[in-house]
Design a protein around this motif. Structure first.
Motif, PDB file in Angstrom:
ATOM      1  N   GLY A  98      43.572  53.849 -53.828  1.00 58.44           N
ATOM      2  CA  GLY A  98      43.752  53.607 -52.399  1.00 58.44           C
ATOM      3  C   GLY A  98      44.653  54.591 -51.698  1.00 58.44           C
ATOM      4  O   GLY A  98      44.606  54.705 -50.469  1.00 58.44           O
ATOM      5  N   ILE A  99      45.492  55.317 -52.458  1.00 60.01           N
ATOM      6  CA  ILE A  99      46.334  56.346 -51.852  1.00 60.01           C
ATOM      7  C   ILE A  99      45.573  57.659 -51.707  1.00 60.01           C
ATOM      8  O   ILE A  99      45.894  58.493 -50.867  1.00 60.01           O
ATOM      9  CB  ILE A  99      47.614  56.559 -52.696  1.00 60.01           C
ATOM     10  N   GLY A 100      44.542  57.829 -52.505  1.00 60.95           N
ATOM     11  CA  GLY A 100      43.830  59.103 -52.569  1.00 60.95           C
ATOM     12  C   GLY A 100      43.018  59.405 -51.331  1.00 60.95           C
ATOM     13  O   GLY A 100      42.834  58.570 -50.433  1.00 60.95           O
ATOM     14  N   LEU A 101      42.494  60.605 -51.310  1.00 60.04           N
ATOM     15  CA  LEU A 101      41.766  61.116 -50.147  1.00 60.04           C
ATOM     16  C   LEU A 101      40.572  60.234 -49.791  1.00 60.04           C
ATOM     17  O   LEU A 101      40.463  59.726 -48.666  1.00 60.04           O
ATOM     18  CB  LEU A 101      41.304  62.543 -50.452  1.00 60.04           C
ATOM     19  N   ILE A 102      39.663  60.020 -50.742  1.00 58.70           N
ATOM     20  CA  ILE A 102      38.444  59.267 -50.453  1.00 58.70           C
ATOM     21  C   ILE A 102      38.728  57.770 -50.427  1.00 58.70           C
ATOM     22  O   ILE A 102      38.224  57.057 -49.555  1.00 58.70           O
ATOM     23  CB  ILE A 102      37.355  59.609 -51.486  1.00 58.70           C
ATOM     24  N   GLY A 103      39.540  57.286 -51.365  1.00 58.73           N
ATOM     25  CA  GLY A 103      39.833  55.857 -51.387  1.00 58.73           C
ATOM     26  C   GLY A 103      40.449  55.364 -50.095  1.00 58.73           C
ATOM     27  O   GLY A 103      40.060  54.313 -49.568  1.00 58.73           O
ATOM     28  N   ASN A 104      41.393  56.112 -49.554  1.00 58.04           N
ATOM     29  CA  ASN A 104      42.021  55.724 -48.291  1.00 58.04           C
ATOM     30  C   ASN A 104      41.020  55.740 -47.141  1.00 58.04           C
ATOM     31  O   ASN A 104      41.001  54.838 -46.300  1.00 58.04           O
ATOM     32  CB  ASN A 104      43.186  56.660 -47.980  1.00 58.04           C
ATOM     33  N   ALA A 105      40.163  56.758 -47.111  1.00 59.96           N
ATOM     34  CA  ALA A 105      39.175  56.858 -46.031  1.00 59.96           C
ATOM     35  C   ALA A 105      38.164  55.717 -46.098  1.00 59.96           C
ATOM     36  O   ALA A 105      37.777  55.147 -45.065  1.00 59.96           O
ATOM     37  CB  ALA A 105      38.460  58.207 -46.100  1.00 59.96           C
ATOM     38  N   VAL A 106      37.719  55.369 -47.305  1.00 61.11           N
ATOM     39  CA  VAL A 106      36.789  54.254 -47.475  1.00 61.11           C
ATOM     40  C   VAL A 106      37.455  52.953 -47.043  1.00 61.11           C
ATOM     41  O   VAL A 106      36.863  52.138 -46.321  1.00 61.11           O
ATOM     42  CB  VAL A 106      36.306  54.161 -48.925  1.00 61.11           C
ATOM     43  N   ARG A 107      38.686  52.764 -47.476  1.00 65.12           N
ATOM     44  CA  ARG A 107      39.425  51.544 -47.133  1.00 65.12           C
ATOM     45  C   ARG A 107      39.548  51.392 -45.608  1.00 65.12           C
ATOM     46  O   ARG A 107      39.334  50.304 -45.055  1.00 65.12           O
ATOM     47  CB  ARG A 107      40.806  51.615 -47.785  1.00 65.12           C
ATOM     48  N   GLN A 108      39.867  52.475 -44.919  1.00 60.50           N
ATOM     49  CA  GLN A 108      40.002  52.421 -43.465  1.00 60.50           C
ATOM     50  C   GLN A 108      38.696  52.008 -42.806  1.00 60.50           C
ATOM     51  O   GLN A 108      38.684  51.163 -41.903  1.00 60.50           O
ATOM     52  CB  GLN A 108      40.464  53.768 -42.931  1.00 60.50           C
ATOM     53  N   ARG A 109      37.586  52.597 -43.255  1.00 61.29           N
ATOM     54  CA  ARG A 109      36.294  52.270 -42.645  1.00 61.29           C
ATOM     55  C   ARG A 109      35.923  50.807 -42.870  1.00 61.29           C
ATOM     56  O   ARG A 109      35.413  50.134 -41.968  1.00 61.29           O
ATOM     57  CB  ARG A 109      35.206  53.179 -43.218  1.00 61.29           C
ATOM     58  N   LEU A 110      36.167  50.320 -44.060  1.00 54.19           N
ATOM     59  CA  LEU A 110      35.848  48.930 -44.357  1.00 54.19           C
ATOM     60  C   LEU A 110      36.665  47.984 -43.487  1.00 54.19           C
ATOM     61  O   LEU A 110      36.133  47.038 -42.890  1.00 54.19           O
ATOM     62  CB  LEU A 110      36.102  48.641 -45.833  1.00 54.19           C
ATOM     63  N   GLU A 111      37.970  48.208 -43.408  1.00 55.74           N
ATOM     64  CA  GLU A 111      38.826  47.322 -42.614  1.00 55.74           C
ATOM     65  C   GLU A 111      38.523  47.437 -41.131  1.00 55.74           C
ATOM     66  O   GLU A 111      38.545  46.429 -40.411  1.00 55.74           O
ATOM     67  CB  GLU A 111      40.295  47.636 -42.896  1.00 55.74           C
ATOM     68  N   ASP A 112      38.233  48.654 -40.679  1.00 52.09           N
ATOM     69  CA  ASP A 112      37.958  48.838 -39.255  1.00 52.09           C
ATOM     70  C   ASP A 112      36.693  48.113 -38.810  1.00 52.09           C
ATOM     71  O   ASP A 112      36.550  47.756 -37.641  1.00 52.09           O
ATOM     72  CB  ASP A 112      37.856  50.327 -38.918  1.00 52.09           C
ATOM     73  N   ARG A 113      35.765  47.893 -39.740  1.00 50.57           N
ATOM     74  CA  ARG A 113      34.551  47.163 -39.368  1.00 50.57           C
ATOM     75  C   ARG A 113      34.668  45.659 -39.666  1.00 50.57           C
ATOM     76  O   ARG A 113      33.713  44.907 -39.457  1.00 50.57           O
ATOM     77  CB  ARG A 113      33.332  47.737 -40.076  1.00 50.57           C
ATOM     78  N   GLY A 114      35.825  45.230 -40.182  1.00 52.44           N
ATOM     79  CA  GLY A 114      36.073  43.808 -40.363  1.00 52.44           C
ATOM     80  C   GLY A 114      36.063  43.291 -41.782  1.00 52.44           C
ATOM     81  O   GLY A 114      36.249  42.088 -41.995  1.00 52.44           O
ATOM     82  N   ASP A 115      35.848  44.177 -42.763  1.00 52.48           N
ATOM     83  CA  ASP A 115      35.883  43.742 -44.158  1.00 52.48           C
ATOM     84  C   ASP A 115      37.321  43.506 -44.619  1.00 52.48           C
ATOM     85  O   ASP A 115      38.254  44.190 -44.167  1.00 52.48           O
ATOM     86  CB  ASP A 115      35.248  44.796 -45.065  1.00 52.48           C
ATOM     87  N   LYS A 116      37.486  42.575 -45.535  1.00 54.13           N
ATOM     88  CA  LYS A 116      38.777  42.370 -46.184  1.00 54.13           C
ATOM     89  C   LYS A 116      38.831  43.277 -47.408  1.00 54.13           C
ATOM     90  O   LYS A 116      37.895  43.327 -48.201  1.00 54.13           O
ATOM     91  CB  LYS A 116      38.939  40.910 -46.582  1.00 54.13           C
ATOM     92  N   VAL A 117      39.938  44.009 -47.555  1.00 53.02           N
ATOM     93  CA  VAL A 117      40.074  45.008 -48.609  1.00 53.02           C
ATOM     94  C   VAL A 117      41.380  44.781 -49.352  1.00 53.02           C
ATOM     95  O   VAL A 117      42.412  44.500 -48.745  1.00 53.02           O
ATOM     96  CB  VAL A 117      40.058  46.441 -48.026  1.00 53.02           C
ATOM     97  N   VAL A 118      41.329  44.922 -50.678  1.00 53.08           N
ATOM     98  CA  VAL A 118      42.545  45.044 -51.467  1.00 53.08           C
ATOM     99  C   VAL A 118      42.493  46.431 -52.097  1.00 53.08           C
ATOM    100  O   VAL A 118      41.583  46.755 -52.847  1.00 53.08           O
ATOM    101  CB  VAL A 118      42.687  43.925 -52.522  1.00 53.08           C
ATOM    102  N   ALA A 119      43.455  47.268 -51.696  1.00 57.13           N
ATOM    103  CA  ALA A 119      43.521  48.648 -52.167  1.00 57.13           C
ATOM    104  C   ALA A 119      44.609  48.763 -53.220  1.00 57.13           C
ATOM    105  O   ALA A 119      45.720  48.262 -53.034  1.00 57.13           O
ATOM    106  CB  ALA A 119      43.794  49.599 -51.014  1.00 57.13           C
TER     107      ALA A 119
END
Length: 305
Positions: free
Chosen positions: A10-31
């Motif tokens: 979740g700190i990494g380049l792609i993991g952080n970007a994926v996490r942001q997109r998921l949360e921004d569209r309303g998904d619940k994420v645990v990073a």
């Protein structure tokens, strides 16, 4: 959706970007990542992918509906002198994540693989059925991880899919990146001198396109393939990349010498038709537009200083 998407790395380049997109569209994420952190106000929980008990404890606390596995040593330039650590984290960590998915049951697992896993390729276009013959421990660790996840799919019915990403560039990249070097040199008024690569091809992909492909692989049901090539759609020499930077950034000066990149392998154009067909993936960001947006981010985050 009430359950969580688990994002490793979740700190990494792609993991952080994926996490942001998921949360921004309303998904619940645990990073999760190997250290706890807060990035742009978003919490990352400490849990190393090599810690199987920790992963299962996370799953008990947060009901998991899907996994996006980005946690790994990322790139052939990272820890090249520590192959056993690469094996433990990249292969062992992937096996732990695959086992977690097996025990949870009924969830999609998307794996951030790499085109480096192919090694030197035959003539293009390179499709997903080309044999992988990696020549680095990083590439081998990703190829092995894919095979482990494929076995989980075939033997246990775990719904896994691997995305073979080409060279990712963009905001927050911390490992070696020639595009970032060109841009930071331009901001500082320096000429970038690259001692190789005039006719050496490289297939860049902007971080936004890479993250979008991961989300598409997460969302699409019943995927017919176990792996997909993901690139930015271009196949340019480093000299052509330099020309693009100089067009996009007034005052940028880049000199590129002849010869292959000693830290990279020569690969032909990757065929991304399967990703377009099954994932609806088509790169949206041209290299020139990506360079301009990356420059803006670097300026906003102090690179000009």
């Amino acid at each position: 959706m009430s359950d969580y998407v688990l994002v490793t790395g979740g700190i990494g380049l792609i993991g952080n970007a994926v996490r942001q997109r998921l949360e921004d569209r309303g998904d619940k994420v645990v990073a999760i990542d190997r250290v706890a952190a807060t990035i742009d106000g978003r919490q990352v929980i400490e849990c190393d992918v090599t810690d199987a008990h920790g992963l299962h404890a996370i799953a008990r606390r947060y009901p998991i509906r899907a996994i996006v596995h980005c946690g790994a040593f990322s790139g052939p330039m990272v820890s090249p002198d520590h192959p056993m650590q690469m094996i433990r984290v990249n292969i062992g960590g992937t096996a732990n994540v695959g086992e977690l998915a097996r025990i949870l049951g009924g969830i999609r697992l998307v794996f951030a693989s790499t085109a480096t896993a192919y090694g030197v390729t035959p003539d293009g276009p390179v499709r997903e059925d080309v044999a992988m013959e990696p020549d680095s421990m990083y590439g081998a660790s990703k190829a092995a991880s894919e095979q482990i996840l494929n076995a989980y799919r075939r033997q246990f019915g775990v719904d896994t899919v691997s995305l073979r990403l080409t060279w990712v560039y963009g905001p927050r990249r911390t490992t070696a990146c020639l595009i970032r070097q060109m841009l930071t040199d331009a901001l500082a008024g320096r000429t970038t001198r690259i001692p190789y690569g005039r006719d050496f091809p490289r297939q860049y992909i902007h971080l936004d396109d890479a993250a979008d492909s991961m989300i598409a692989a997460l969302d699409r049901p019943d995927l017919p393939q176990q792996a997909y090539n993901i690139s930015g759609g271009n196949w340019l020499t480093l000299s052509q990349v330099a020309d693009t930077v100089m067009r996009a950034v007034p005052g940028a000066k880049v000199e590129v010498a002849a010869g292959d990149d000693p830290g990279d392998i020569r690969q032909e154009r990757f065929d991304i038709a399967a990703a377009a067909r099954d994932l609806g993936y088509r790169p949206k960001i041209s290299l020139e537009d990506g360079v301009k947006s990356y420059l803006s981010w670097l300026k906003a985050n102090g690179a000009a200083a």
